[in-house]
Write an enzyme that holds these catalytic residues in place. Structure first.
Site, mmCIF file in Angstrom:
data_model
loop_
_atom_site.group_PDB
_atom_site.id
_atom_site.type_symbol
_atom_site.label_atom_id
_atom_site.label_comp_id
_atom_site.label_asym_id
_atom_site.label_seq_id
_atom_site.Cartn_x
_atom_site.Cartn_y
_atom_site.Cartn_z
ATOM 1 N N SER A 134 1.102 -1.024 0.267
ATOM 2 C CA SER A 134 -0.250 0.364 -0.266
ATOM 3 C C SER A 134 0.812 1.501 -0.024
ATOM 4 C CB SER A 134 -1.228 -0.206 1.560
ATOM 5 O OG SER A 134 -1.620 0.929 0.980
ATOM 6 N N LYS A 189 -4.488 -6.344 4.214
ATOM 7 C CA LYS A 189 -4.844 -5.212 2.739
ATOM 8 C C LYS A 189 -5.572 -5.226 2.470
ATOM 9 C CE LYS A 189 -2.514 -3.067 -0.527
ATOM 10 N NZ LYS A 189 -4.182 -2.931 -1.502
ATOM 11 N N HIS A 192 -6.869 -3.238 5.386
ATOM 12 C CA HIS A 192 -6.881 -1.335 5.002
ATOM 13 C C HIS A 192 -7.321 -1.309 4.297
ATOM 14 C CE1 HIS A 192 -4.663 1.353 2.630
ATOM 15 N NE2 HIS A 192 -3.470 1.688 3.681
ATOM 16 N N ASN A 193 -7.503 -1.559 3.171
ATOM 17 C CA ASN A 193 -8.463 -0.622 1.957
ATOM 18 C C ASN A 193 -9.875 -0.643 2.582
ATOM 19 O OD1 ASN A 193 -6.314 -0.976 0.644
ATOM 20 N ND2 ASN A 193 -7.263 -2.035 -1.299
ATOM 21 N N GLU A 196 -9.713 2.719 4.963
ATOM 22 C CA GLU A 196 -9.305 4.084 4.232
ATOM 23 C C GLU A 196 -10.699 3.893 3.231
ATOM 24 O OE1 GLU A 196 -6.265 3.359 0.964
ATOM 25 O OE2 GLU A 196 -8.119 3.706 -0.681
#
Ligand code: 2AM
Length: 483
Positions: A134, A189, A192-193, A196
């Site tokens: 990222s 990940k 994480h997104n 976000e």
């Protein structure tokens, strides 16, 4: 220069789109020799004669040449489009590899694909890593956050390289560590997104509350975001929002107001929502953020509906309006709930997929290099350092205290938004979650009664041990004259 058996490279990389190119240049900066290949071979020359001119990067014209030109055990990183292309390249590579060689997928693959690929390759004697990366193009070039998972024996082969090219925290710790087996890296990940998506939606709601509710101009909002970026909200996303407020269009008006309000998405937020439903964990804020993008994308329908459906006009009443500070506190509280939900989901996933995730380490990996990088993540790391078995971030003393001090503002902002007709799906979903989570008793007793009424699904009783199930002929009671 072409790679040969004489000048063997440390690692091979396939896929020379911008992310791939920048990772290669980053590895080169750190003293590694990288051999590169791309399906469209002309892009290899363009890269070597362009951005990679004067570097140690070497070219391979075919996969056989690539494999022959790598030091054993071979390490080959795929930076190709997620999905079919990854499987195809794995199949094409295998005949040129030996047992113990390592394939790394650095794309945005779904964690279940990574899980499947790791197991299949392990059965054939190969090592596999699926890693989240990222930080976008700039991160890839200067230091991304790297989240690797896969075959555990593969980690020592790339640990030094990965930690060398990764971002670092202000204390110098690399934002890269082993996440766990098979799909764990791509899973983290994905979360994480998802986070976000949530962060962006929260900032967008704060922006609308200030622009429409308080009727602030862009200079004032810029100053506000700048001030927020000096406190506990300090983060990359607040920083770029501050900057966006200051960018004018050709006519001098703020460019952001010329941007069509229909948000796109590539799917990782949606995957987080789907996984939360699969595992039964209420990740309401991220999922609302995905739906908010979906609703925004119905632009034409909304324009039509705006002419038909009546409601308040979207500005606060001057005498009761919340302040900018109230909005900031509502954002802080909502953000805490969003991260708490994300970590709840990872906790369940860690159990479900047997990954043994280290939540403090994950917070550290997101501390720098990636899109959600923030000071806030340091607080999360500290919370898990204090108690690695923390059941929920909301229960940590630090976050619990912030929620206490922010709570009145949070309620006031959500109430004012509802009164004014300003949609706040993420602010309100997080507040409802907070109130639900702190409820020792919810109205689900009625839902269980309904289920038992129409489907004999049975229910447990508050005055009996858990695991004892009861059924009532609800309608018979009515027939007996109790209605
Ligand atoms: P290309 O340059 O030949 O299109 C990002 O799109 C990267 O993935 C590019 O390097 C692209 O190669 C590669 N890619 C995309 N789809 C692919 C496929 N089906 N097979 C091989 N490579 C692919």
């Amino acid at each position: 220069m072409r790679v040969t058996t004489e000048n063997r490279a440390d690692i091979g990389l396939i896929g020379l789109a911008v992310m791939g190119q920048n990772l290669v240049l980053n590895m080169n900066d750190h003293g590694y020799t990288v051999a590169v290949y791309n399906r469209t071979v002309s892009k290899i020359d363009e890269f070597l004669n362009g951005p990679a001119r004067g570097t140690r990067v070497v070219a391979a014209r075919c996969l056989e040449e690539l494999a022959a030109g790598l030091k054993p055990p071979r390490k080959i990183m795929l930076m190709v489009k997620a999905g079919k292309a990854v499987d195809e390249f794995i199949e094409l590579l295998l005949p040129h590899l030996e047992r113990g060689d390592l394939i790394i997928d650095g794309g945005n693959s779904h964690f279940l694909d990574t899980l499947r690929r790791t197991e299949r390759l392990r059965d054939k004697g190969f090592l596999f890593i699926g890693t989240g990366i990222s930080g976008g193009e700039e991160g890839a070039r200067r230091g991304p956050s790297i989240m690797p998972g896969g075959t555990p024996e593969a980690w020592p082969l790339v640990k030094e390289l990965f930690q060398c090219i990764a971002a670092r925290t202000s204390e110098g710790a690399p934002c890269c560590d082993w996440v766990g087996e098979n799909g764990a890296g791509h899973y983290v990940k994905m979360i994480h997104n998802g986070i976000e998506y949530g962060d962006m939606q929260l900032i967008a709601e704060a922006y609308q509350l200030m622009r429409d509710g308080l009727e602030l101009n862009h200079a004032a909002m810029r100053r506000t975001f700048a001030a927020w970026n000096r406190g506990e909200l300090e983060s990359y996303l607040i920083e770029i929002t501050r900057d966006i407020m200051a960018v004018p269009d050709a006519d001098g008006r703020p460019l952001v107001e010329k941007v069509l309000d229909a948000a796109g998405q590539k799917g990782t937020g949606k995957w987080t929502g789907i996984n939360s439903l699969d595992l039964g964990i209420p990740v309401t804020l991220i999922t609302e953020a995905v739906y908010a993008r979906a609703l925004s994308a119905l632009k034409d329908e909304r324009v039509d509906a705006a002419k038909i459906l009546k409601g308040p006009k979207g500005t606060f009443k001057k005498d009761t309006q919340p302040t900018v500070e109230h909005i900031r506190k509502a954002l802080v509280a909502s953000k805490i709930v969003s991260y708490a939900q994300g970590f709840m989901l990872m906790r369940e996933a860690s159990r479900e997929y047997r990954w043994h995730l280290d939540f403090g380490n994950i917070a550290l990996m997101w501390r720098s290099g990636c899109i959600i990088r923030s000071v806030f993540l340091e607080r999360i790391k500290a919370a898990y350092d204090r108690n690695p078995n923390l059941a929920n971030l909301l229960l940590d003393d630090y976050f619990k205290d912030i929620l206490r001090t922010c709570q009145a503002s949070w309620r006031r902002v959500v109430a004012a938004a509802v009164q004014a007709g300003i949609p706040v799906p993420a602010f309100s979903a997080s507040l409802s979650f907070y109130d639900g989570y702190r409820s020792a008793r919810l109205p689900a007793n009625l839902i269980q009664a309904q289920r038992d009424y129409f489907g004999a699904h049975t229910y447990e009783r508050v005055d009996q041990p858990r695991g004892t199930f009861f059924h009532t002929q609800w309608s018979a009671h009515l027939r007996d004259g109790n209605a």
